[in-house]
Design a protein around this motif. Structure first.
Motif, short mmCIF file in Angstrom:
data_model
loop_
_atom_site.label_atom_id
_atom_site.label_comp_id
_atom_site.label_asym_id
_atom_site.label_seq_id
_atom_site.Cartn_x
_atom_site.Cartn_y
_atom_site.Cartn_z
N SER A 24 18.02 34.99 30.95
CA SER A 24 19.23 34.19 30.87
C SER A 24 19.21 32.93 31.73
N PHE A 25 18.50 32.95 32.85
CA PHE A 25 18.67 31.89 33.83
C PHE A 25 18.49 30.48 33.28
N PRO A 26 17.34 30.13 32.69
CA PRO A 26 17.17 28.74 32.25
C PRO A 26 18.19 28.33 31.20
N LEU A 27 18.46 29.24 30.26
CA LEU A 27 19.37 28.90 29.18
C LEU A 27 20.80 28.71 29.67
N LEU A 28 21.31 29.61 30.49
CA LEU A 28 22.68 29.49 30.96
C LEU A 28 22.85 28.30 31.90
N GLN A 29 21.79 27.95 32.63
CA GLN A 29 21.86 26.73 33.45
C GLN A 29 22.03 25.50 32.57
N LEU A 30 21.28 25.45 31.46
CA LEU A 30 21.40 24.31 30.54
C LEU A 30 22.79 24.23 29.93
N ILE A 31 23.31 25.39 29.51
CA ILE A 31 24.64 25.41 28.91
C ILE A 31 25.69 24.98 29.93
N ALA A 32 25.56 25.47 31.16
CA ALA A 32 26.51 25.11 32.21
C ALA A 32 26.48 23.61 32.48
N LYS A 33 25.28 23.03 32.48
CA LYS A 33 25.17 21.58 32.70
C LYS A 33 25.80 20.81 31.56
N ASP A 34 25.65 21.29 30.32
CA ASP A 34 26.28 20.66 29.16
C ASP A 34 27.81 20.69 29.29
N ILE A 35 28.32 21.84 29.70
CA ILE A 35 29.77 21.97 29.85
C ILE A 35 30.28 21.03 30.94
N GLU A 36 29.55 20.98 32.07
CA GLU A 36 29.94 20.09 33.16
C GLU A 36 29.92 18.63 32.73
N SER A 41 35.73 16.07 33.52
CA SER A 41 36.97 15.44 33.98
C SER A 41 38.10 16.44 34.18
N ILE A 42 38.02 17.60 33.55
CA ILE A 42 39.10 18.59 33.68
C ILE A 42 38.65 19.87 34.36
N ILE A 43 37.42 19.91 34.75
CA ILE A 43 36.86 21.15 35.31
C ILE A 43 36.69 21.03 36.82
N LEU A 44 37.06 22.10 37.53
CA LEU A 44 36.86 22.14 38.98
C LEU A 44 35.46 22.62 39.34
N ILE A 53 29.13 32.65 32.16
CA ILE A 53 29.47 31.39 32.81
C ILE A 53 30.97 31.40 33.04
N THR A 54 31.38 31.15 34.28
CA THR A 54 32.80 31.07 34.61
C THR A 54 33.18 29.61 34.80
N ILE A 55 34.27 29.21 34.17
CA ILE A 55 34.76 27.83 34.27
C ILE A 55 36.10 27.85 34.98
N HIS A 56 36.17 27.17 36.14
CA HIS A 56 37.42 27.06 36.89
C HIS A 56 38.05 25.71 36.61
N TYR A 57 39.35 25.69 36.37
CA TYR A 57 40.04 24.45 36.05
C TYR A 57 41.45 24.49 36.63
N THR A 58 42.07 23.31 36.69
CA THR A 58 43.44 23.23 37.18
C THR A 58 44.38 23.93 36.19
N PRO A 59 45.26 24.79 36.67
CA PRO A 59 46.16 25.49 35.74
C PRO A 59 46.89 24.55 34.80
N SER A 60 47.01 24.96 33.54
CA SER A 60 47.75 24.25 32.48
C SER A 60 47.06 22.99 31.98
N ILE A 61 45.84 22.69 32.43
CA ILE A 61 45.21 21.45 31.99
C ILE A 61 44.22 21.67 30.85
N LEU A 62 43.81 22.94 30.61
CA LEU A 62 42.85 23.20 29.54
C LEU A 62 43.62 23.37 28.23
N SER A 63 43.76 22.27 27.51
CA SER A 63 44.56 22.26 26.29
C SER A 63 43.82 22.91 25.13
N HIS A 64 44.54 23.08 24.00
CA HIS A 64 43.90 23.63 22.80
C HIS A 64 42.78 22.71 22.32
#
Length: 235
Positions: A24-36, A41-44, A53-64
């Motif tokens: 998993s390591f190389p693949l999930l690192q690549l996916i995480a970098k893509d998400i970042e 702009s909306i991810i902490l 992969i866990t994504i932390h964000y400001t409450p109520s900012i992750l819209s549909h």
């Protein structure tokens, strides 16, 4: 590759992937970098682990709309055969003293694994380990690459206090405690290298993607290096 998305309260989501932990390591690192890169702009914080992969964000900012964007990123996620594009940031040498005063579990482990102390140290210092992720406590590196001969279960009763710099083994992993904390890993040595300094940027000495090689040092060398590094980091 199949995955599922789960909300963790109103400020984080976790994506679980159906993938073997050792792949998993190389693949999930690549996916995480893509998400970042695409949702930065909306991810902490984006935190890759073995199979999630866990994504932390400001409450109520992750819209549909943003959730739909995340789904599109996952649909076009990199494939495992492309993981060679992930570059390791650096190779780090970590000195470790395996003397008894710093390695309370080493003698028992040697007896349990039918190894001499010299054989154990030789095996532990031979591989080039990969930092898969940082977790448990700030700066704690989970290192993959432990020889199977050294695999050992966690202690049945965790210690209330493990000293900062302690190097441990749990299952097929080895890791380093960056600060004094409770812990149940088998402690086999200690490094004088500080792994988490709040005044530094980034504060964690090791990062996912780094590779690590352990080198054995004497107690005298340990104390000299500890004094030198402590003095340098205090200035």
């Amino acid at each position: 590759m199949n995955y599922s998305i789960h909300f963790m309260g109103d400020s984080a989501i976790i994506i679980h992937f159906e993938i073997k932990a050792d792949e998993s390591f190389p693949l999930l690192q690549l996916i995480a970098k893509d998400i970042e890169r695409q949702l930065g702009s909306i991810i902490l914080e984006v935190v890759p682990a073995y199979q999630s992969i866990t994504i932390h964000y400001t409450p109520s900012i992750l819209s549909h709309d943003r959730m739909a964007e995340l789904e599109e990123i996952l649909k076009t996620m990199p494939r495992l055969n492309n993981h060679s594009t992930l570059s390791h940031s650096r190779k780090v040498i970590i000195p470790v003293c395996y003397d008894e005063e710093y390695a309370p579990d080493l003698q028992q482990l040697c007896h349990q694994l039918a190894l001499s102390k010299e054989e154990f140290i030789s095996l532990h210092t031979r591989p080039v380990y990969s930092v898969h992720f940082i977790g448990f406590t700030p700066g704690f590196p989970f290192l993959i690459g432990l020889p199977p001969q050294l695999s050992a279960s966690r202690k049945p009763n965790p210690r209330l206090k493990v000293k900062a710099g302690s190097v441990g083994i749990a299952g097929s992993q080895t890791g380093i405690y960056p600060e004094d904390s409770p812990g149940g890993w088998q402690i086999i040595g200690r490094t004088p290298v500080p792994l988490f300094i709040t005044s530094k940027s980034p504060p964690s000495y090791l990062c996912p993607g780094d590779t690590v090689v352990f080198t054995s040092i004497s107690s005298t060398e340990y104390k000299l290096k500890l004094n030198h590094l402590t003095t340098r980091n205090d200035t």
